[in-house]
Design an enzyme around this catalytic site. Structure first.
Site, mmCIF file in Angstrom:
data_model
loop_
_atom_site.group_PDB
_atom_site.id
_atom_site.type_symbol
_atom_site.label_atom_id
_atom_site.label_comp_id
_atom_site.label_asym_id
_atom_site.label_seq_id
_atom_site.Cartn_x
_atom_site.Cartn_y
_atom_site.Cartn_z
ATOM 1 N N ASN A 211 -4.121 -8.522 8.554
ATOM 2 C CA ASN A 211 -4.225 -9.260 7.157
ATOM 3 C C ASN A 211 -3.326 -10.401 7.205
ATOM 4 O O ASN A 211 -1.992 -10.615 7.141
ATOM 5 C CB ASN A 211 -3.554 -8.931 6.099
ATOM 6 C CG ASN A 211 -3.664 -9.458 4.679
ATOM 7 O OD1 ASN A 211 -4.491 -10.751 4.695
ATOM 8 N ND2 ASN A 211 -3.419 -9.087 3.390
ATOM 9 N N ARG B 239 1.484 -15.756 -11.878
ATOM 10 C CA ARG B 239 0.334 -16.141 -12.313
ATOM 11 C C ARG B 239 0.550 -15.812 -13.886
ATOM 12 O O ARG B 239 0.190 -14.601 -14.440
ATOM 13 C CB ARG B 239 -0.484 -15.755 -12.158
ATOM 14 C CG ARG B 239 -0.847 -16.012 -10.334
ATOM 15 C CD ARG B 239 -2.039 -15.351 -9.327
ATOM 16 N NE ARG B 239 -1.080 -14.372 -8.278
ATOM 17 C CZ ARG B 239 -1.924 -13.609 -7.812
ATOM 18 N NH1 ARG B 239 -3.725 -13.939 -7.774
ATOM 19 N NH2 ARG B 239 -1.785 -13.199 -6.876
ATOM 20 N N ARG C 34 -8.742 -9.038 7.149
ATOM 21 C CA ARG C 34 -8.951 -9.256 6.244
ATOM 22 C C ARG C 34 -9.007 -10.797 5.602
ATOM 23 O O ARG C 34 -8.877 -11.314 6.395
ATOM 24 C CB ARG C 34 -8.363 -8.704 4.764
ATOM 25 C CG ARG C 34 -8.027 -9.431 3.797
ATOM 26 C CD ARG C 34 -6.523 -9.269 3.096
ATOM 27 N NE ARG C 34 -6.732 -9.815 1.434
ATOM 28 C CZ ARG C 34 -5.941 -9.628 0.421
ATOM 29 N NH1 ARG C 34 -4.836 -10.077 1.455
ATOM 30 N NH2 ARG C 34 -6.263 -10.315 -0.723
ATOM 31 N N HIS D 164 -9.685 -9.407 -5.098
ATOM 32 C CA HIS D 164 -9.849 -7.133 -4.824
ATOM 33 C C HIS D 164 -10.726 -6.225 -4.716
ATOM 34 O O HIS D 164 -10.622 -5.586 -5.092
ATOM 35 C CB HIS D 164 -8.713 -6.902 -6.068
ATOM 36 C CG HIS D 164 -7.121 -7.399 -6.392
ATOM 37 N ND1 HIS D 164 -6.912 -8.573 -7.586
ATOM 38 C CD2 HIS D 164 -6.541 -7.895 -5.796
ATOM 39 C CE1 HIS D 164 -5.817 -8.705 -7.685
ATOM 40 N NE2 HIS D 164 -5.396 -8.321 -6.206
ATOM 41 N N GLU E 200 -6.685 -0.253 0.991
ATOM 42 C CA GLU E 200 -7.477 -1.848 0.952
ATOM 43 C C GLU E 200 -7.558 -1.239 2.934
ATOM 44 O O GLU E 200 -8.947 -2.272 3.363
ATOM 45 C CB GLU E 200 -6.971 -2.739 0.821
ATOM 46 C CG GLU E 200 -7.489 -3.826 -0.472
ATOM 47 C CD GLU E 200 -5.866 -4.463 -1.399
ATOM 48 O OE1 GLU E 200 -5.234 -4.345 -1.673
ATOM 49 O OE2 GLU E 200 -6.647 -5.276 -1.536
#
Ligand code: AMP
Length: 395
Positions: free
Chosen positions: A10, A237, A87, A176, A381
């Site tokens: 990733n 966020r 990813r 996601h 993941e």
């Protein structure tokens, strides 16, 4: 055939997260993080079995760091690495599932970079580096957005002029996806249901947070949109705000678009509300001593999450259960309890003991008798990316 090994990578703008996934093992034989790439403090940390190591690589870029990581992965795989899974955050509308990387896939990731300017260029650097270092190894890209490409237009379109969608790709994409897909399959297994005949609400709650409605193994709606800013309150966020906030801050404070963007992405969410921290662990402790900012952040987080889940229910024909995952979803019994309290109308109720028990990677059902299922499922993941990579190698 012996169990195969996939290296999952990733690449961020200055970091590379990596894990070696062996299809027969539940833990990763090797995992690590290269960070502060491109700076004098560039460093790689990794764990190989029980041994933790650090290698300082002043000034190293992605290519140099991968030049160290790939031999480590080969060693950990006993020289039998079967492939590399990357990813990729944004696949736009080009990619509805994982793809074996070739020139056309690279071009698709490049085209989607406009929608993920921080992420996709970093992924491309990682892909170019691993392809030049290991040209004979199959490489696969797994997209965060791909799972949500099954959303119907009434879920993915914004109510803005059509040309913005048709010519500029302005629509909801969702993120996601790898996590929501993985946990909904696991939840179906745990409940003894075929995933292709099941319906779930899923809450991925980490530093980034999103909800998803999943029907028969497909995403029908999700809370993130064009970018990963839309939707829930997150670590730093804001999630949803009135879109007129931009012009209001420009008029009243003279802020530029960049200042507003930075505020909404980096200084808002739990951090902005609490004035204390973006970390739910820190806030949970501060709540116990009555810190007003922490209490407010916790309350807004849980209420907005419940409100989003209630909205996602519109996309479900029936409900087999609610899934909690991600660092907060897997560990915070308090967040699960408060969120479910707001969802009484759906009949949800928790078993306090089961809820308290499911932390630190422990999966399980935590609902009280008579309530629809509420399931804690640790996400993985990396494993899902490795499984997708293996499926393409088998195809
Ligand atoms: P992730 O991005 O999935 O690693 O999740 C990170 C978030 O999980 C951070 O906000 C952490 O504070 C939160 N987290 C991890 N452990 C706990 C815990 N025991 N209680 C509350 N939040 C936690």
């Amino acid at each position: 055939m012996s169990a195969r090994n996939i290296l999952v990578i990733n690449c961020g703008s200055s970091s590379i997260k990596f894990a070696l996934v062996n299809e027969a093992q539940t833990t990763f034989p090797l995992q690590g993080l290269a960070e502060r790439l491109g700076s004098p403090e560039a460093v790689i940390h990794w764990q190989f079995g029980d041994v933790k190591e650090t290698l300082s690589l002043p000034g190293a870029d992605h290519q140099v760091a991968l030049g160290e990581i790939l031999p480590l992965a080969q060693e950990a795989a006993g020289g039998r690495l079967s492939g590399i899974g990357h990813r990729v955050v944004h696949g736009g509308e080009h990619f509805t599932d994982a793809r074996l990387i070739d020139e056309s896939v690279i071009e698709g990731i490049r085209t989607s970079a406009q929608l993920a300017p921080l992420h996709n260029p970093a992924h491309l650097i990682g892909i170019a580096a691993t392809m030049s270092l290991f040209p004979d190894l199959p490489q696969v890209s797994v997209f965060d957005t791909a799972f949500h490409q099954t959303m119907p237009p009434h879920a993915y379109r914004y109510a803005v002029p059509e040309f913005l969608y048709k010519e500029h790709g302005v629509r909801r994409y969702g993120f996601h996806g790898t996590s929501h897909r993985y946990v909904s399959k696991r939840a179906a297994e745990m409940a003894g249901l075929p995933v292709e005949d099941s319906a779930w609400l899923s809450a991925h709650l980490g530093n980034g947070c999103s909800t998803c409605a999943i029907v028969n193994g497909e995403s029908r709606d999700t809370s993130m949109g064009l970018t990963p800013l839309e939707g829930l309150v997150m670590g730093t966020r804001s999630g949803d705000v009135d879109p007129n906030l931009h012009s209001y801050l420009e008029r009243t404070l003279g802020w530029t678009i960049e200042q507003v963007d930075r505020m909404l992405n980096n200084d808002s969410g739990l951090k902005g509300l609490s004035g204390l921290s973006n970390d739910m662990r820190t806030l949970s402790e501060a709540c116990l001593s009555g810190h007003p900012g922490a209490v407010l952040a916790f309350e807004v987080f849980c209420y907005r999450l419940a409100k989003s889940l209630a909205g996602m229910a519109c996309a479900l024909p029936r409900l087999n259960g609610l899934i909690f995952t991600g660092g907060i979803g897997e560990n915070s019994a308090a967040v699960r309890e408060r969120t479910v309290e707001h969802l009484k109308l759906f009949g949800f109720q928790l078993d306090a003991e089961a809820n308290a028990r499911c932390t630190r990677g422990l999966a399980g059902e935590i609902q009280a008798a008579g309530s629809p299922r509420v399931i804690v499922v640790p996400t993985n993941e990396e494993r899902q990316i490795a499984l997708d990579t293996l499926a393409l190698l088998d195809a």
